[in-house]
Scaffold this active site. Sequence first.
Site, short mmCIF file in Angstrom:
data_model
loop_
_atom_site.label_atom_id
_atom_site.label_comp_id
_atom_site.label_asym_id
_atom_site.label_seq_id
_atom_site.Cartn_x
_atom_site.Cartn_y
_atom_site.Cartn_z
CG PHE A 16 -1.78 1.19 1.63
CD1 PHE A 16 -1.94 2.13 0.51
CD2 PHE A 16 -1.32 1.42 3.04
CE1 PHE A 16 -3.01 3.51 1.81
CE2 PHE A 16 -2.65 2.62 3.34
CZ PHE A 16 -2.55 3.25 2.33
CG LEU A 66 18.60 -6.83 -2.15
CD1 LEU A 66 18.18 -8.36 -3.48
CD2 LEU A 66 17.87 -5.92 -2.05
CB THR A 96 10.32 -9.18 7.72
OG1 THR A 96 9.67 -10.05 6.73
CG2 THR A 96 9.91 -8.07 6.92
N GLY A 150 23.26 -3.64 6.17
CA GLY A 150 24.35 -4.10 5.77
C GLY A 150 24.72 -3.49 4.44
CE LYS A 176 30.00 -1.69 8.56
NZ LYS A 176 30.03 -3.05 8.31
NE ARG A 177 27.38 -3.99 -1.13
CZ ARG A 177 27.53 -4.04 -2.16
NH1 ARG A 177 28.01 -3.40 -3.06
NH2 ARG A 177 25.77 -4.30 -2.89
CE1 TYR A 213 4.17 -4.22 11.06
CE2 TYR A 213 3.00 -2.67 13.46
CZ TYR A 213 3.01 -2.74 12.43
OH TYR A 213 3.05 -1.91 11.41
CE1 TYR A 225 22.82 -2.84 11.84
CE2 TYR A 225 24.83 -2.09 9.63
CZ TYR A 225 24.08 -3.63 10.78
OH TYR A 225 24.40 -4.56 10.35
CB THR A 229 -1.06 5.42 6.99
OG1 THR A 229 -0.24 6.32 7.50
CG2 THR A 229 -0.83 6.36 5.12
P1 NAD Z 1 1.64 -3.91 3.33
O1 NAD Z 1 1.42 -4.72 3.84
O2 NAD Z 1 0.85 -3.15 2.08
O3 NAD Z 1 3.29 -3.86 2.24
C1 NAD Z 1 4.19 -4.20 2.83
C2 NAD Z 1 5.08 -4.72 2.05
O4 NAD Z 1 6.06 -5.04 2.24
C3 NAD Z 1 4.09 -5.90 1.17
O5 NAD Z 1 3.96 -5.48 -0.16
C4 NAD Z 1 4.61 -7.10 1.15
O6 NAD Z 1 4.33 -8.38 0.41
C5 NAD Z 1 5.94 -6.90 1.59
N1 NAD Z 1 6.96 -7.70 2.15
C6 NAD Z 1 6.42 -8.25 3.82
N2 NAD Z 1 7.55 -9.41 4.32
C7 NAD Z 1 8.63 -9.33 3.31
C8 NAD Z 1 9.41 -9.88 3.12
N3 NAD Z 1 10.12 -10.26 4.45
N4 NAD Z 1 10.12 -9.39 2.09
C9 NAD Z 1 9.97 -8.15 0.65
N5 NAD Z 1 8.69 -7.73 0.97
C10 NAD Z 1 8.02 -7.63 1.79
O7 NAD Z 1 1.39 -2.79 4.42
P2 NAD Z 1 1.89 -1.01 4.26
O8 NAD Z 1 0.52 -0.47 5.31
O9 NAD Z 1 2.34 -0.84 2.78
O10 NAD Z 1 3.28 -0.99 5.19
C11 NAD Z 1 4.15 -0.50 4.52
C12 NAD Z 1 5.40 -0.26 5.99
O11 NAD Z 1 4.95 0.78 6.88
C13 NAD Z 1 5.15 -1.53 6.91
O12 NAD Z 1 6.72 -1.20 7.91
C14 NAD Z 1 4.14 -1.21 8.29
O13 NAD Z 1 4.56 -1.77 9.79
C15 NAD Z 1 4.10 0.30 8.11
N6 NAD Z 1 3.37 0.57 8.96
C16 NAD Z 1 2.37 1.42 8.03
C17 NAD Z 1 1.34 1.82 8.97
C18 NAD Z 1 0.02 2.26 8.46
O14 NAD Z 1 -1.12 2.91 8.75
N7 NAD Z 1 -0.19 1.48 6.93
C19 NAD Z 1 1.29 2.25 9.92
C20 NAD Z 1 2.48 2.19 10.43
C21 NAD Z 1 3.50 1.59 9.97
#
Ligand code: NAD
Length: 327
Positions: free
Chosen positions: A17, A67, A96, A106, A109-110, A149, A163, A179
């Site tokens: 999203f 990566l 994750t 990492g 850093k590189r 989480y 880091y 959001t």
């Molecule tokens: P989302 O679930 O739509 O997006 C997360 C994306 O990360 C997805 O496309 C998913 O496929 C990918 N993903 C998950 N695990 C992965 C991995 N191990 N390797 C590669 N890709 C991976 O959620 P979002 O709402 O877009 O949130 C994005 C970020 O913002 C997240 O880190 C979330 O914790 C943070 N966040 C969002 C909100 C919110 O309200 N939307 C609030 C607080 C924090």
Amino acid sequence: MREIERKRILVTGGAGFLGSHLCDRLLAMGHDVLCIDNFYTGSKANIAHHHGEPFFEVLRHDITFPLYVEVDEIYNLACPASPIHYQFDPVQTTKTSVHGAINMLGLAKRLKAKIFQASTSEVYGDPAVHPQTEDYCGNVNPLGLRACYDEGKRCAETLFMDYRRQHGLTIKVARIFNTYGPRMHPNDGRVVSSFIMQALMGEPITIYGDGGQTRSFCYVDDMIEAFVRLMATPDDFPGPVNLGNPEETTMLELAEKVIDLTGSSSSLVFRPLPSDDPLKRRPDITLARARLEWQPRIGLDEGLGRTIAYFARLLTDKPHLSAVPLH
Ligand code: NAD
Ligand code: UDP
């Protein structure tokens, strides 16, 4: 149209999203974007409109594995964000956040690359301080269902700070509050997507608890603006900084607003409150106002209107969709 010098920018979770909206914005600014995602909760549909663009590239990759790419900046957004999604495979959620952060740090850093971390208001847990300021250390249950989480994100913040201290990395930590907007997953169980889907389908709106708990909802465009501004702050400003809309509402008020804006005849049904569900949440955004010269511009009615229009289109295109959360 290019506004600035083209940078190679990695967006992890770029098919999600927030990630997909960030990719849109960075491409519009003239950057070269590498989107990586394992498509756990994200989808190709969110980024399909960039297919074939010369400065957009997608790589299927899980950030819990190393990566090796060459970029100038990194936005680390990969992580499932909705409670039902992050609780479905809690061990992977922590991996994750923690292994993913180590791998991305990492890489940074590189490359000596600036790196942004999508942290969360969940680091405050069920807060005893209201509204939440960045110096509040939070009230998280480390043993509960949300801990994979919350603690994962807290540990990621620790790694980012270490880091920076140990390796001199330039970091930017954003604590994102709830959001919403177009491209939320229709079945992710988050309150805005759930209420809108239920209202549009004429199904009962599921209120957890008595609906008196509060959240403060920020429209996605405002959030993406804040990301870009935070990334552009001087290197000596690592954050963390709260990003969100301080307009606070109860879940009952939200349900009534959604019913009103959709013209739905849905009834309200009350379900048990999930464990560790925070009772209140509102960001103090004094720091963001001062350092980013930013504040949200889109109010809840306008943002919900745009989001309702998105889900209504989705239902027209895919009439078989349901309002039931997946997993
Ligand atoms: P989302 O679930 O739509 O997006 C997360 C994306 O990360 C997805 O496309 C998913 O496929 C990918 N993903 C998950 N695990 C992965 C991995 N191990 N390797 C590669 N890709 C991976 O959620 P979002 O709402 O877009 O949130 C994005 C970020 O913002 C997240 O880190 C979330 O914790 C943070 N966040 C969002 C909100 C919110 O309200 N939307 C609030 C607080 C924090
Ligand atoms: N919620 C609700 N009905 C739903 C989904 C969620 O009442 O169908 C409530 C949930 O209990 C929480 C609030 O809405 O109090 C926000 O939930 P969400 O999962 O969107 O985000 P978070 O709890 O992580 O802020």
